[in-house]
Design a protein around this motif. Structure first.
Motif, PDB file in Angstrom:
ATOM      1  N   ALA A 103       0.889  -1.161   0.000  1.00 15.92           N
ATOM      2  CA  ALA A 103       0.000   0.000   0.000  1.00 15.92           C
ATOM      3  C   ALA A 103       0.929   1.213   0.000  1.00 15.92           C
ATOM      4  O   ALA A 103       1.692   1.421   0.949  1.00 15.92           O
ATOM      5  N   PHE A 104       0.902   1.991  -1.060  1.00 13.77           N
ATOM      6  CA  PHE A 104       1.739   3.181  -1.206  1.00 13.77           C
ATOM      7  C   PHE A 104       0.888   4.407  -0.898  1.00 13.77           C
ATOM      8  O   PHE A 104      -0.207   4.546  -1.430  1.00 13.77           O
ATOM      9  N   SER A 105       1.410   5.292  -0.052  1.00 16.60           N
ATOM     10  CA  SER A 105       0.665   6.490   0.341  1.00 16.60           C
ATOM     11  C   SER A 105       1.582   7.702   0.405  1.00 16.60           C
ATOM     12  O   SER A 105       2.781   7.570   0.640  1.00 16.60           O
ATOM     13  N   GLY A 106       0.966   8.868   0.227  1.00 18.24           N
ATOM     14  CA  GLY A 106       1.677  10.118   0.451  1.00 18.24           C
ATOM     15  C   GLY A 106       1.493  10.532   1.901  1.00 18.24           C
ATOM     16  O   GLY A 106       0.473  10.225   2.524  1.00 18.24           O
ATOM     17  N   ILE A 107       2.491  11.211   2.441  1.00 15.83           N
ATOM     18  CA  ILE A 107       2.422  11.698   3.819  1.00 15.83           C
ATOM     19  C   ILE A 107       2.136  13.198   3.762  1.00 15.83           C
ATOM     20  O   ILE A 107       2.828  13.941   3.067  1.00 15.83           O
ATOM     21  N   GLN A 108       1.095  13.617   4.461  1.00 11.25           N
ATOM     22  CA  GLN A 108       0.714  15.024   4.445  1.00 11.25           C
ATOM     23  C   GLN A 108       1.863  15.896   4.932  1.00 11.25           C
ATOM     24  O   GLN A 108       2.569  15.551   5.883  1.00 11.25           O
ATOM     25  N   GLY A 109       2.051  17.019   4.263  1.00 12.74           N
ATOM     26  CA  GLY A 109       3.122  17.939   4.603  1.00 12.74           C
ATOM     27  C   GLY A 109       2.802  18.776   5.831  1.00 12.74           C
ATOM     28  O   GLY A 109       1.723  18.687   6.419  1.00 12.74           O
ATOM     29  N   GLN A 110       3.738  19.622   6.178  1.00 10.57           N
ATOM     30  CA  GLN A 110       3.631  20.433   7.377  1.00 10.57           C
ATOM     31  C   GLN A 110       2.467  21.429   7.309  1.00 10.57           C
ATOM     32  O   GLN A 110       1.832  21.711   8.316  1.00 10.57           O
ATOM     33  N   GLY A 111       2.191  21.941   6.130  1.00  4.54           N
ATOM     34  CA  GLY A 111       1.128  22.928   6.001  1.00  4.54           C
ATOM     35  C   GLY A 111      -0.268  22.339   6.038  1.00  4.54           C
ATOM     36  O   GLY A 111      -1.238  23.010   6.367  1.00  4.54           O
ATOM     37  N   GLY A 112      -0.396  21.051   5.720  1.00  2.00           N
ATOM     38  CA  GLY A 112      -1.706  20.409   5.715  1.00  2.00           C
ATOM     39  C   GLY A 112      -2.609  20.900   4.599  1.00  2.00           C
ATOM     40  O   GLY A 112      -3.821  20.866   4.727  1.00  2.00           O
ATOM     41  N   TRP A 113      -2.001  21.355   3.489  1.00  2.00           N
ATOM     42  CA  TRP A 113      -2.773  21.920   2.383  1.00  2.00           C
ATOM     43  C   TRP A 113      -3.227  20.880   1.366  1.00  2.00           C
ATOM     44  O   TRP A 113      -4.049  21.163   0.503  1.00  2.00           O
ATOM     45  N   VAL A 114      -2.671  19.680   1.458  1.00  2.96           N
ATOM     46  CA  VAL A 114      -2.966  18.652   0.447  1.00  2.96           C
ATOM     47  C   VAL A 114      -3.173  17.312   1.149  1.00  2.96           C
ATOM     48  O   VAL A 114      -2.444  16.961   2.074  1.00  2.96           O
ATOM     49  N   GLY A 115      -4.156  16.564   0.678  1.00  7.67           N
ATOM     50  CA  GLY A 115      -4.401  15.208   1.181  1.00  7.67           C
ATOM     51  C   GLY A 115      -4.083  14.202   0.090  1.00  7.67           C
ATOM     52  O   GLY A 115      -4.413  14.420  -1.083  1.00  7.67           O
ATOM     53  N   TYR A 116      -3.463  13.118   0.454  1.00  6.60           N
ATOM     54  CA  TYR A 116      -3.028  12.117  -0.516  1.00  6.60           C
ATOM     55  C   TYR A 116      -3.746  10.800  -0.303  1.00  6.60           C
ATOM     56  O   TYR A 116      -4.086  10.426   0.811  1.00  6.60           O
ATOM     57  N   GLY A 117      -3.942  10.091  -1.387  1.00  9.08           N
ATOM     58  CA  GLY A 117      -4.595   8.792  -1.343  1.00  9.08           C
ATOM     59  C   GLY A 117      -3.593   7.659  -1.218  1.00  9.08           C
ATOM     60  O   GLY A 117      -2.409   7.871  -0.962  1.00  9.08           O
ATOM     61  N   THR A 118      -4.096   6.454  -1.427  1.00 12.57           N
ATOM     62  CA  THR A 118      -3.291   5.233  -1.333  1.00 12.57           C
ATOM     63  C   THR A 118      -3.464   4.418  -2.602  1.00 12.57           C
ATOM     64  O   THR A 118      -4.565   4.354  -3.154  1.00 12.57           O
ATOM     65  N   VAL A 119      -2.380   3.808  -3.037  1.00 12.36           N
ATOM     66  CA  VAL A 119      -2.393   2.935  -4.204  1.00 12.36           C
ATOM     67  C   VAL A 119      -1.890   1.564  -3.757  1.00 12.36           C
ATOM     68  O   VAL A 119      -0.860   1.468  -3.095  1.00 12.36           O
ATOM     69  N   ILE A 120      -2.632   0.520  -4.109  1.00 11.06           N
ATOM     70  CA  ILE A 120      -2.193  -0.855  -3.838  1.00 11.06           C
ATOM     71  C   ILE A 120      -1.542  -1.353  -5.123  1.00 11.06           C
ATOM     72  O   ILE A 120      -2.154  -1.312  -6.191  1.00 11.06           O
ATOM     73  N   ALA A 121      -0.292  -1.804  -5.008  1.00 13.16           N
ATOM     74  CA  ALA A 121       0.432  -2.258  -6.201  1.00 13.16           C
ATOM     75  C   ALA A 121       1.399  -3.375  -5.826  1.00 13.16           C
ATOM     76  O   ALA A 121       1.807  -3.505  -4.669  1.00 13.16           O
ATOM     77  N   THR A 122       1.773  -4.153  -6.826  1.00 12.56           N
ATOM     78  CA  THR A 122       2.714  -5.248  -6.648  1.00 12.56           C
ATOM     79  C   THR A 122       4.104  -4.823  -7.082  1.00 12.56           C
ATOM     80  O   THR A 122       4.278  -4.267  -8.166  1.00 12.56           O
TER      81      THR A 122
END
Length: 144
Positions: A103-122
């Motif tokens: 499960a690959f995800s982005g980690i929200q930055g310090q400003g909290g201006w962007v939300g990231y999803g998750t991708v399931i991949a092999t």
């Protein structure tokens, strides 16, 4: 006479003991060539991951600076976490990721201006591109 009888008996006993063992019995361990040992003890294959973002409009982004705290890959079987190298700018990389489902995800930055999803991949040899990476695009779910 006693001395020669004792000497002959001792030699006969020693000869009997020595011939009852063969070198094959003592060293009956199958020997492996160094190539066989190396092959059996080889390391698990690992892969290089390159991270990018997928904009809300569907554009793949591999450059630029974002409100991003990095990326994380979670092995779905073992639960192990692998973090990217870098902060805020793209692309980011993770080295030596073992094969498996993640499960690959982005980690929200310090400003909290962007939300990231998750991708399931092999992660496997089949997904390595011509540049030697498995490129994963994490979707931007919302941004302010």
């Amino acid at each position: 006479m006693k001395k020669s009888f004792f000497t002959v008996s001792a030699l006969a006993g020693l000869l009997a003991v020595a011939t009852s063992f063969s070198s094959r019995d003592v060293v009956d361990i199958p020997m492996k060539s160094s190539l066989e040992v190396h092959h059996n003890e080889s390391k698990t294959q690992t892969f290089k991951i390159r991270y990018g973002l997928l904009s809300k409009s569907g554009t793949k982004l591999l450059s630029g600076t974002y409100d991003l705290g990095g990326f994380v890959a979670k092995n779905m079987t073992t639960g192990e976490l692998y973090f990217s190298e870098g902060y805020q700018s793209l692309p980011q990389y993770s080295e030596e990721i073992p094969a498996g489902e993640y499960a690959f995800s982005g980690i929200q930055g310090q400003g909290g201006w962007v939300g990231y999803g998750t991708v399931i991949a092999t992660v496997s040899e089949a997904n390595v591109d011509a540049e030697g990476y498995i490129t994963v695009y994490i979707p931007i779910m919302w941004e302010e």
